[in-house]
Scaffold this active site. Structure first.
Site, short mmCIF file in Angstrom:
data_model
loop_
_atom_site.label_atom_id
_atom_site.label_comp_id
_atom_site.label_asym_id
_atom_site.label_seq_id
_atom_site.Cartn_x
_atom_site.Cartn_y
_atom_site.Cartn_z
NE ARG A 176 -18.37 -26.70 17.61
CZ ARG A 176 -18.26 -27.19 16.39
NH1 ARG A 176 -17.12 -27.69 15.98
NH2 ARG A 176 -19.29 -27.17 15.56
CG ASN A 177 -15.57 -23.60 14.40
OD1 ASN A 177 -15.82 -22.76 15.27
ND2 ASN A 177 -16.35 -23.79 13.36
#
Length: 204
Positions: A176-177
């Site tokens: 997600r990052n």
């Protein structure tokens, strides 16, 4: 299936869908949710909620469902086609097979998410969504436009890239990052221990 050059009749009956439903429709049609060909019928939904498997026994952990309210369900019937509208445009056609209702959504929420706490986004979406569910196969006519589309690969495209590179064993990394050093360590360790040919990074 994805059919951008669809030449059939566009159904007159229409229902409006949101971003999440359109995203699910795209993933179904493009094969990312294979072997699903549409939104789940009651048998598959209950099997997933109770056993984390589709009715055919395949492991599947979360229902992929299309929820509507009672008013919408009342003007639909099984066996007909329905246009799925997003921002006043037809994006998909639902070949409606079944309309069903779950008697106790809170009970199903616990089975699926382990809680009824509405601060959980999945729980909130499920409990505040309609009480009726539409099951049936899909034909996707148009994908949602996005400035990031150029970077997106369909399952068919990813398999083509893997084949062209001669990759038979691929390590997938879902993130997600932005990747950092700890991620890099995990990736390299995973590739070495599993004797992988390549790394496939899948960002949310």
């Amino acid at each position: 299936r994805f059919s951008p050059s669809y030449e059939g009749v566009i159904p007159e009956k229409k229902i409006e869908i949101n971003d999440d439903t359109l995203m699910d429709a795209e993933q179904i049609a493009l094969g990312a949710f294979s072997p699903l060909e549409g939104f789940m019928n009651k048998m598959d939904f209950e099997s997933v909620a109770n056993n984390m498997r589709l009715a055919n026994g395949l492991v599947w952990t979360l229902p992929i469902a299309l929820q509507v309210d009672e008013e919408t369900s009342n003007f639909l019937k099984g066996g007909e086609d329905v246009s799925l509208m997003y921002k006043n445009e037809v994006h998909a056609i639902l070949h409606l097979d079944e309309i069903y209702r779950l008697n106790n959504k809170e009970e199903y929420s616990v089975k699926i998410f382990g809680t009824t706490d509405r601060t959980h986004p999945g729980v909130k979406k499920f409990l505040e969504g309609g009480d009726y569910f539409l099951g049936g196969k899909l034909t996707l006519l148009k994908r949602k436009s996005s400035e990031h589309k150029i970077h997106e690969l369909t399952p068919i495209q990813t398999r083509k890239v893997f084949s062209e590179r001669g990759w038979s064993k691929v390590l997938g990394f879902h993130t997600r990052n932005v990747i950092h050093r700890s991620h890099e360590f995990i990736q390299l360790e995973g590739m070495e221990k599993s004797l992988c040919d390549g790394l496939f990074v899948h960002p949310i």
